[in-house]
Design a protein around this motif. Structure first.
Motif, PDB file in Angstrom:
ATOM      1  N   HIS A 269       9.261  19.301   7.612  1.00  0.00           N
ATOM      2  CA  HIS A 269       9.631  18.264   8.548  1.00  0.00           C
ATOM      3  C   HIS A 269       8.272  18.166   9.482  1.00  0.00           C
ATOM      4  O   HIS A 269       7.688  18.976   9.830  1.00  0.00           O
TER       5      HIS A 269
ATOM      6  N   ALA B 178      20.502  20.194  13.965  1.00  0.00           N
ATOM      7  CA  ALA B 178      18.891  19.333  13.958  1.00  0.00           C
ATOM      8  C   ALA B 178      18.630  18.691  15.060  1.00  0.00           C
ATOM      9  O   ALA B 178      19.654  18.338  15.615  1.00  0.00           O
TER      10      ALA B 178
ATOM     11  N   GLN C   2      15.079  22.728  13.560  1.00  0.00           N
ATOM     12  CA  GLN C   2      16.263  23.204  12.847  1.00  0.00           C
ATOM     13  C   GLN C   2      16.609  24.731  13.514  1.00  0.00           C
ATOM     14  O   GLN C   2      15.771  25.368  13.751  1.00  0.00           O
TER      15      GLN C   2
ATOM     16  N   TYR D   1      24.939  19.585  10.056  1.00  0.00           N
ATOM     17  CA  TYR D   1      25.312  19.467   8.661  1.00  0.00           C
ATOM     18  C   TYR D   1      25.387  20.930   7.898  1.00  0.00           C
ATOM     19  O   TYR D   1      25.005  22.145   8.575  1.00  0.00           O
TER      20      TYR D   1
ATOM     21  N   ASP E 241      10.330  11.460   8.205  1.00  0.00           N
ATOM     22  CA  ASP E 241       9.795  12.769   8.900  1.00  0.00           C
ATOM     23  C   ASP E 241       9.714  13.869   8.047  1.00  0.00           C
ATOM     24  O   ASP E 241       9.213  14.905   8.082  1.00  0.00           O
ATOM     25  N   TYR E 242      10.057  13.568   6.561  1.00  0.00           N
ATOM     26  CA  TYR E 242      10.179  14.614   5.432  1.00  0.00           C
ATOM     27  C   TYR E 242       8.762  14.627   4.905  1.00  0.00           C
ATOM     28  O   TYR E 242       8.205  13.539   4.499  1.00  0.00           O
TER      29      TYR E 242
ATOM     30  N   LEU F 169      10.878  17.519  13.107  1.00  0.00           N
ATOM     31  CA  LEU F 169      12.168  17.944  13.298  1.00  0.00           C
ATOM     32  C   LEU F 169      12.361  19.520  13.552  1.00  0.00           C
ATOM     33  O   LEU F 169      11.402  20.320  13.252  1.00  0.00           O
TER      34      LEU F 169
ATOM     35  N   HIS G 184      18.308  12.761  14.316  1.00  0.00           N
ATOM     36  CA  HIS G 184      19.098  12.239  13.445  1.00  0.00           C
ATOM     37  C   HIS G 184      18.313  12.164  11.955  1.00  0.00           C
ATOM     38  O   HIS G 184      17.189  12.351  12.056  1.00  0.00           O
ATOM     39  N   TYR G 185      19.045  11.855  10.796  1.00  0.00           N
ATOM     40  CA  TYR G 185      18.159  11.830   9.581  1.00  0.00           C
ATOM     41  C   TYR G 185      17.230  10.595   9.437  1.00  0.00           C
ATOM     42  O   TYR G 185      17.594   9.658   9.971  1.00  0.00           O
ATOM     43  N   GLU G 186      16.010  10.942   9.234  1.00  0.00           N
ATOM     44  CA  GLU G 186      14.937  10.045   9.151  1.00  0.00           C
ATOM     45  C   GLU G 186      13.949  10.343   7.956  1.00  0.00           C
ATOM     46  O   GLU G 186      13.381  11.480   8.232  1.00  0.00           O
ATOM     47  N   GLU G 187      14.123   9.837   6.882  1.00  0.00           N
ATOM     48  CA  GLU G 187      13.317  10.104   5.577  1.00  0.00           C
ATOM     49  C   GLU G 187      11.851  10.090   6.116  1.00  0.00           C
ATOM     50  O   GLU G 187      11.063  10.829   5.309  1.00  0.00           O
TER      51      GLU G 187
ATOM     52  N   ARG H  95      22.258  16.481  15.209  1.00  0.00           N
ATOM     53  CA  ARG H  95      22.856  16.209  13.812  1.00  0.00           C
ATOM     54  C   ARG H  95      23.288  17.695  13.330  1.00  0.00           C
ATOM     55  O   ARG H  95      22.656  18.574  13.603  1.00  0.00           O
TER      56      ARG H  95
END
Length: 135
Positions: free
Chosen positions: A54, A113, A59, A38, A121-122, A57, A116-119, A36
């Motif tokens: 995270h 990253a 980054q 952004y 993981d936050y 993740l 992919h975005y995974e809520e 990912r």
């Protein structure tokens, strides 16, 4: 900057009288697959971005334009680094709380990253992060 919290990665640059070119290759210059991409821009003065950790993740933060500070916390230690070179990124691994602040006018923060975005993981609550980081 302590190697405990993060690692700077100098990216390759092709210099040319017409301007420089910087490039990044997954699993070559960045120690993870890039899933990912952004970027943050037009961040209002005084704003703080991120404010989370995270679980898994990885980054790489790259100041494509301008500068900003990254404040990192591992549950014990806190450090702040300034990113201001477009060919030098900051690798941030899992279980580090991060806040990005002091954006200069016109700054752009590119983020590469590992997933992919995974809520799920936050970790968005600092006290919860401290509990997990210190466990």
């Amino acid at each position: 900057m302590s190697a405990e919290l993060s690692k700077f990665i100098d990216l390759p640059v092709v210099s040319d009288p017409r301007g420089n070119l910087c490039f990044v290759e997954s699993n070559r210059h960045v120690p993870f697959p890039i899933e990912r991409v952004y970027y943050l821009y037009d961040v209002p003065s005084g704003s703080i971005r991120a404010g989370h950790a995270h679980k898994a993740l990885h980054q790489l933060l790259v100041p494509v334009s301008g500068s900003f500070d990254v404040r990192l916390h591992d549950g014990r230690l806190e450090q702040t680094v300034t990113l201001n070179r477009p060919n030098r990124g900051l690798h941030i691994g899992p279980m580090l709380w991060r806040e990005i602040e002091n954006f200069s006018s016109g700054s752009v923060c590119l983020v590469l990253a590992s997933t992919h975005y995974e809520e799920a993981d936050y970790i968005r609550d600092f006290d919860e992060f401290l509990t997990q980081a210190r466990a």
